[in-house]
Design an enzyme around this catalytic site. Sequence first.
Site, PDB file in Angstrom:
ATOM      1  CB  SER A 119      36.208  34.246  40.794  1.00 35.41           C
ATOM      2  OG  SER A 119      35.558  35.485  40.567  1.00 35.41           O
ATOM      3  CG  HIS A 133      42.659  32.703  42.969  1.00 34.96           C
ATOM      4  ND1 HIS A 133      42.918  31.531  42.272  1.00 34.96           N
ATOM      5  CD2 HIS A 133      41.731  33.377  42.253  1.00 34.96           C
ATOM      6  CE1 HIS A 133      42.183  31.518  41.181  1.00 34.96           C
ATOM      7  NE2 HIS A 133      41.453  32.614  41.138  1.00 34.96           N
ATOM      8  CE  LYS A 305      31.567  43.416  22.851  1.00 32.74           C
ATOM      9  NZ  LYS A 305      30.587  43.892  21.835  1.00 32.74           N
TER      10      LYS A 305
END
Length: 347
Positions: A119, A133, A305
């Site tokens: 990303s 992006h 997480k």
Amino acid sequence: MGRHSDNSLQESANHTVLLTSPTNTIPKDSRQRSQQFMQNLQDEICTALEQLDGKASFHQDHWERAEGGEGRTRVIREGRVFEQGGVNFSAVWGNSLPASILAQRPEAAGHEFFATGTSMVLHPRNPYVPTVHLNYRYFEAGPIWWFGGGADLTPYYAFKEDAVHFHQTLKNACDVHNPEYYPTFKRWCDEYFYLRHREEQRGIGGIFFDYQDASGKLYVESQTDSSVAIYSQKVGNVARNWEDIFAFVQSCGQAFLPAYLPIVERRQGIEYGDRQRNFQLYRRGRYVEFNLVYDRGTVFGLQTKGRTESILMSLPPLARWEYCYEPEAGSPEAELTEVFLQPRDWV
């Protein structure tokens, strides 16, 4: 780029091989190949961006996830062209699927999962250079697998030729694989990058897709009456296998640099003042709102997480909000939201 570690990250254990049908078979090396592509894409993009900026270099943090997995976060700051930007790679695995995945694919419940992706978000210094992006990803959970991703452009000032160039380059990459990919995924991008609470598009779009697997469906969402849903229904199912979709994702990833770099080169030298800078910071606020409220990657990362600093690296270093701001009628700032950001056929 020599300071960046190129050690291959380890593939997770207990890789399930699906043997149900030729079209839905997962290759035995699916995780290794998808992971390697994502790493290579990160390397190629970082090398090109450093050369373009000419001043700043990427700082790399290698991180490990206690539940399984690791990644490389690379951040560029205070450059000649890029005020801040990040290009992330990750490969994570585990036994507990996040709620965001189970909500979309409940059939994945009970399986260990693997996810890898790259990303990127770039926040240029010059307001005339658009933010960009990119995200490409691969997910497996037992017999369930899919690819997702896309690339989109968020300008602060309207340049039609930039929008046309960006879309045409992505369309060319899509058309090599299927002529229905671009018109479907362009519509999906317009639908996805929409701030519902503002009733505004985030930018001028690009392509976006998710849950691409051997089922044949191009658009996989709950909406049935949106532009992309109606178009996808007309197209119908498209016969594809893992290799077909992986090849398509690779083409899209490799189209990023030729889609974006010429735009930066055209706009980076334009002079600007406080008015343009303040408007850029104001519009960056919309970027923050979208990423914290709607972005699937942010939600997935926080629910699994992941490394918080890496997940929130997409946020700009500076942004501003102004109560009930209204641009001057007829100004370039008004043109952006009133005209330029409205979805249209760019090519």
